[in-house]
Write a protein that holds these residues in place. Structure first.
Motif, PDB file in Angstrom:
ATOM      1  N   SER A 101      44.171  18.935  63.694  1.00 24.69           N
ATOM      2  CA  SER A 101      44.928  17.998  62.870  1.00 24.69           C
ATOM      3  C   SER A 101      44.774  18.565  61.463  1.00 24.69           C
ATOM      4  O   SER A 101      43.680  18.546  60.908  1.00 24.69           O
ATOM      5  N   VAL A 102      45.851  19.116  60.917  1.00 16.70           N
ATOM      6  CA  VAL A 102      45.780  19.955  59.717  1.00 16.70           C
ATOM      7  C   VAL A 102      44.728  21.051  59.990  1.00 16.70           C
ATOM      8  O   VAL A 102      44.954  21.868  60.884  1.00 16.70           O
ATOM      9  N   ASN A 103      43.582  21.036  59.321  1.00 12.11           N
ATOM     10  CA  ASN A 103      42.565  22.057  59.607  1.00 12.11           C
ATOM     11  C   ASN A 103      41.356  21.493  60.338  1.00 12.11           C
ATOM     12  O   ASN A 103      40.361  22.190  60.497  1.00 12.11           O
ATOM     13  N   THR A 104      41.410  20.244  60.734  1.00 11.31           N
ATOM     14  CA  THR A 104      40.248  19.625  61.386  1.00 11.31           C
ATOM     15  C   THR A 104      40.290  19.898  62.891  1.00 11.31           C
ATOM     16  O   THR A 104      41.279  19.573  63.551  1.00 11.31           O
ATOM     17  N   THR A 111      59.854  11.065  63.489  1.00 14.64           N
ATOM     18  CA  THR A 111      59.272  10.450  62.288  1.00 14.64           C
ATOM     19  C   THR A 111      57.851  10.954  62.077  1.00 14.64           C
ATOM     20  O   THR A 111      57.145  11.241  63.036  1.00 14.64           O
ATOM     21  N   PRO A 112      57.420  11.061  60.808  1.00 17.41           N
ATOM     22  CA  PRO A 112      56.137  11.698  60.514  1.00 17.41           C
ATOM     23  C   PRO A 112      54.936  10.772  60.384  1.00 17.41           C
ATOM     24  O   PRO A 112      53.847  11.262  60.084  1.00 17.41           O
ATOM     25  N   ILE A 113      55.085   9.477  60.559  1.00 19.53           N
ATOM     26  CA  ILE A 113      53.900   8.616  60.479  1.00 19.53           C
ATOM     27  C   ILE A 113      53.202   8.706  61.831  1.00 19.53           C
ATOM     28  O   ILE A 113      53.727   8.254  62.850  1.00 19.53           O
ATOM     29  N   LEU A 114      52.010   9.315  61.834  1.00 19.57           N
ATOM     30  CA  LEU A 114      51.409   9.740  63.092  1.00 19.57           C
ATOM     31  C   LEU A 114      51.201   8.586  64.066  1.00 19.57           C
ATOM     32  O   LEU A 114      50.661   7.543  63.705  1.00 19.57           O
ATOM     33  N   GLU A 162      45.116  10.090  68.369  1.00 21.35           N
ATOM     34  CA  GLU A 162      43.898   9.328  68.056  1.00 21.35           C
ATOM     35  C   GLU A 162      44.205   7.977  67.412  1.00 21.35           C
ATOM     36  O   GLU A 162      43.290   7.178  67.184  1.00 21.35           O
ATOM     37  N   GLU A 163      45.458   7.720  67.109  1.00 20.63           N
ATOM     38  CA  GLU A 163      45.804   6.415  66.550  1.00 20.63           C
ATOM     39  C   GLU A 163      45.723   5.359  67.658  1.00 20.63           C
ATOM     40  O   GLU A 163      46.196   5.580  68.778  1.00 20.63           O
ATOM     41  N   ARG A 218      36.492  15.772  65.350  1.00 21.72           N
ATOM     42  CA  ARG A 218      37.163  14.466  65.396  1.00 21.72           C
ATOM     43  C   ARG A 218      36.823  13.651  66.620  1.00 21.72           C
ATOM     44  O   ARG A 218      37.202  12.487  66.721  1.00 21.72           O
ATOM     45  N   GLY A 264      46.231  15.117  67.066  1.00 22.33           N
ATOM     46  CA  GLY A 264      45.763  14.237  65.994  1.00 22.33           C
ATOM     47  C   GLY A 264      46.376  12.852  66.127  1.00 22.33           C
ATOM     48  O   GLY A 264      45.668  11.842  66.193  1.00 22.33           O
ATOM     49  N   ALA A 265      47.690  12.815  66.246  1.00 17.74           N
ATOM     50  CA  ALA A 265      48.392  11.532  66.364  1.00 17.74           C
ATOM     51  C   ALA A 265      47.866  10.721  67.539  1.00 17.74           C
ATOM     52  O   ALA A 265      47.821   9.494  67.490  1.00 17.74           O
ATOM     53  N   SER A 291      41.640  31.894  57.841  1.00 15.75           N
ATOM     54  CA  SER A 291      40.225  31.624  57.598  1.00 15.75           C
ATOM     55  C   SER A 291      39.748  30.349  58.294  1.00 15.75           C
ATOM     56  O   SER A 291      38.565  30.183  58.535  1.00 15.75           O
TER      57      SER A 291
END
Ligand SMILES: Cc1ncc(C[n+]2csc(CCOP(=O)(O)OP(=O)(O)O)c2C)c(N)n1
Ligand SMILES: [Mg+2]
Lengths: 313, 344
Positions: free
Chosen positions: A172-175, A108-111, A144-145, A180, A141-142, A246
């Motif tokens: 997390s994406v580009n971060t 499932t995609p909800i982090l 960190e929830e 973070r 990224g996830a 980039s």
């Protein structure tokens, strides 16, 4: 250990993702997608330590976890193309992989939110005293929830047979991580502070992942949940087959190529002297992937009526 | 005022830009808001222009939103962005239970000037966990002001008004509309947060809608037989609902159709119809509502084609309500599955 077997699985994931990425660029595929290329050693290195009765759950980037566990390739491609024969009958799409016949019990995609669900699958094992562990793959990224840390404590308290694999691909994406997290952020201290076992593996190295996952899973089976953090590189952009050079900091194209998990295992196998065997396996797997894609393209869409089915069992 | 044609996302960015320039207490937080094309372009370039005031975050919606509420309680003006309504749900407590209650439960004098921009994710292939249209859920929480911008011009005016308001304001933004273009005034302006708009006057039927449902109705108007006269209302605000404007129109036309893209249970249209009934507005026929079926939005295009009400469905319903023959029209793949890029 069967290194050629591991390579075959890693190559299957790579070949499937690359062909699907090419298909995305050619045609309008209406399923939100996140490719796993670059991280194959983690899914395969961990799943190779599991027994048949063990369970796996995943996240938005789970094609690799599903295939490493032995999930059906045709059903996966059908799912991406929205076909009736998809692993979720076309209802879920790329972010909702499932093949319970091989112990892959859902992604499932909800982090973060899959982490306590995985703890629940482990709870059931303990409750029914049936043995078997649960593994959940999440990203840096996830992780960190807040619910992830709540779950670590809960799993430790109830001694649940749970392994949380954090695939740390630096973004997390580009971060980036440093955008973070505090400079001293130390996952090991947090995890061990809660009372769980922790290992950090080179996620681009099949052997390192396999060895550390194996050690942790022994402990998990004995009642101490654990976190395996694997440092790795995602080769494609966050959610599309295009590249995003980039935004890359340390994981530039050269570095990714040099540390590529598949290349390492392949070189090792070649050094052992079976180049012809590897090449034969590769072309056989590629044909298998192309066959699955043509199968899915020709497969029927779900009937309109199925919009209304499966709301309840 | 000087105008030029810009996209919905650009209009939102311009509102934030102009308010950041004039309000030193304002800041923006959310995942990826500092990117070059941050928050789908709605924060593009703002991090560079306003150093230290446009903040990317860890993946921690609950903490980030709670922090923004705390900052607002102490006089700052946060704009929080959530890229999907499902991500915002991880922050249900700070939104619904903290920000929405704070001023009331402390007996007034404790305003929470926070703006939440929340993306409602209808889009190709986003599936059950990225597309929930929970408009009514936000509308049901006392203490929030809830608006849905239906056009670029409204997006800019509503965001400015929200940022000037002392209370928690939620903008529910249908991703489906992000490519729409319109003539938008360059100067800063605001539009009322609590007023519906009569977008087109008519005499046969009142159609009440908002967001992507509203744009589907606009498309439907182009297909309707010329002798049908529709009065079209954009609700704009879901909390409070501008019942007076709606009742006035329905009293004139005697017919009511509501159109939106939520599930049909506990739905915005039902709320509108209920109030018209309570006010005993005299109708020429039963009011109707068009929404999605009571199932999650699936991923396969074969199924999403059936899920959302289309312009053909809307025309069919209006014709039926007026006793006219329905029109026949097959929709193309693009019409069904790709967001409208038209200029309004
Ligand atoms: C609760 C929640 N917030 C935000 C998102 C949007 N989102 C999807 S993937 C992603 C990045 C996740 O990074 P990571 O967990 O490290 O996984 P990776 O994509 O790197 O594999 C984000 C922010 C989401 N899906 N769920
Ligand atoms: Mg990551």
């Amino acid at each position: 250990m069967d290194l050629l077997g591991a390579y075959r699985k890693m190559f299957l994931i790579r070949a499937a993702e690359e062909e699907l990425a090419a298909l995305y660029l050619r045609e309008k595929i209406m399923s939100f997608v996140h490719f796993y290329v670059g991280q194959e050693a983690i899914a395969v290195g961990v799943c190779d330590q599991l027994k048949e009765e063990d369970r796996v759950m995943g996240n938005h980037r789970s094609h690799g976890h599903y295939l490493a566990r032995g999930g059906d390739l045709k059903a996966m491609v059908c799912e991406l193309l929205g076909k009736e024969g998809g692993s979720s009958k076309g209802k879920g799409g790329s972010m909702h992989m499932i093949d319970k016949s091989v112990g892959f019990v859902g992604s499932t995609p909800i982090l973060g939110s899959v982490t306590p669900l995985a703890a629940g699958t482990a709870f059931e094992r303990k409750y029914n005293n049936t043995g078997g562990v649960s593994v959940v793959f999440i990203g840096d990224g996830a992780s960190e929830e807040g619910v992830v840390y709540e779950t670590m404590n809960l799993a430790g308290l109830y001694k649940l047979p749970l392994l949380i694999v954090i695939e740390n691909n630096l973004y997390s994406v580009n971060t980036t991580l440093s955008e973070r997290r505090t400079a001293g952020y130390d996952v090991q201290k947090v995890v061990e502070g809660i009372g769980l076992n922790y290992r950090r593996a080179d996620g681009n190295d099949y052997h390192d992942v396999a060895a550390k996952a194996g050690e942790l899973i022994d402990g998990v089976r004995a009642g101490t949940p654990a976190v395996l953090e694997c440092i790795t590189y995602r080769h494609m952009a966050h959610s599309a087959p295009i590249m995003d050079e980039s935004v890359r900091k340390e994981d530039t194209l050269d570095v990714r190529k040099e540390k590529d998990a598949l290349k390492r295992v392949r070189d090792e196998l070649i050094a052992q002297g079976d180049q012809a065997g590897i090449e034969a396996a590769e072309s056989q797997i590629k044909a298998h992937v192309l066959d699955a894609i043509s199968f899915a393209q020709a497969a029927p869409y779900p009937a309109k009526e199925s919009l209304y089915t499966h709301l309840y069992e | 005022m000087s105008e030029r044609i810009i996209k919905y996302t650009e209009a939102l960015k311009e509102a934030a830009d102009q308010m950041l320039a004039q309000d030193p207490k304002m800041f923006i937080v959310g995942l990826g808001v500092s990117y070059k094309n941050g928050a789908d372009g709605t924060t593009a370039g703002l991090a560079q222009k306003y150093p230290g005031r446009v903040l990317d975050t860890p993946v921690s919606e609950n903490a980030v939103t709670g922090m923004a509420v705390g900052a607002a309680i102490n006089g700052l003006h946060p704009l929080v962005h959530h890229g999907r309504i499902e991500f915002a749900l991880l922050a249900a407590d700070p939104m619904f239970t903290q920000a929405a209650k704070w001023n009331y439960m402390f007996g007034g004098g404790n305003p929470v000037p926070i703006v939440l921009r929340i993306n409602v994710g209808r889009q190709w292939g986003n599936g059950p966990q990225h597309t929930q249209s929970l408009y009514a859920m936000f509308g049901s929480v006392a203490g929030l002001k809830v608006v849905v911008p239906s056009t670029p011009k409204m997006a800019k005016g509503l965001l400015v008004a929200a940022l000037k308001d002392k209370n928690p304001v939620v903008l529910l933004e249908p991703r489906w509309l992000f490519q729409l273009k319109e003539n938008v005034p360059e100067e800063m302006y605001d539009v009322p947060l609590d007023k519906a708009r009569v977008v087109k006057e008519g005499s046969d039927i009142t159609v009440v809608s908002y967001g992507d449902g509203f744009v589907a109705v606009l498309e439907a108007l182009e297909l309707l037989p010329k002798d049908v006269s529709v009065e079209l209302i954009d609700m704009v605000s879901l909390s409070p609902i501008d019942h007076d404007a709606i009742a006035r129109s329905v009293a004139k036309t005697g017919r009511l159709l509501t159109v939106d893209t939520t599930t049909p249970a506990f739905n915005v249209g039902s709320e509108v119809i209920a109030e018209v009934a309570r006010r005993a507005v005299v109708l020429k026929g039963a009011p109707q509502s068009l929404s999605c079926p009571l199932v999650p939005c699936p991923t396969s295009t074969a199924l999403t084609a059936e899920y959302y009400p289309t312009k053909v469905d809307i025309v069919g319903t209006i014709c039926k309500m007026l006793g006219k023959p329905a029109i026949e029209r097959e929709l193309s793949f693009e019409e069904l599955h790709l967001p409208p890029g038209r200029t309004l």
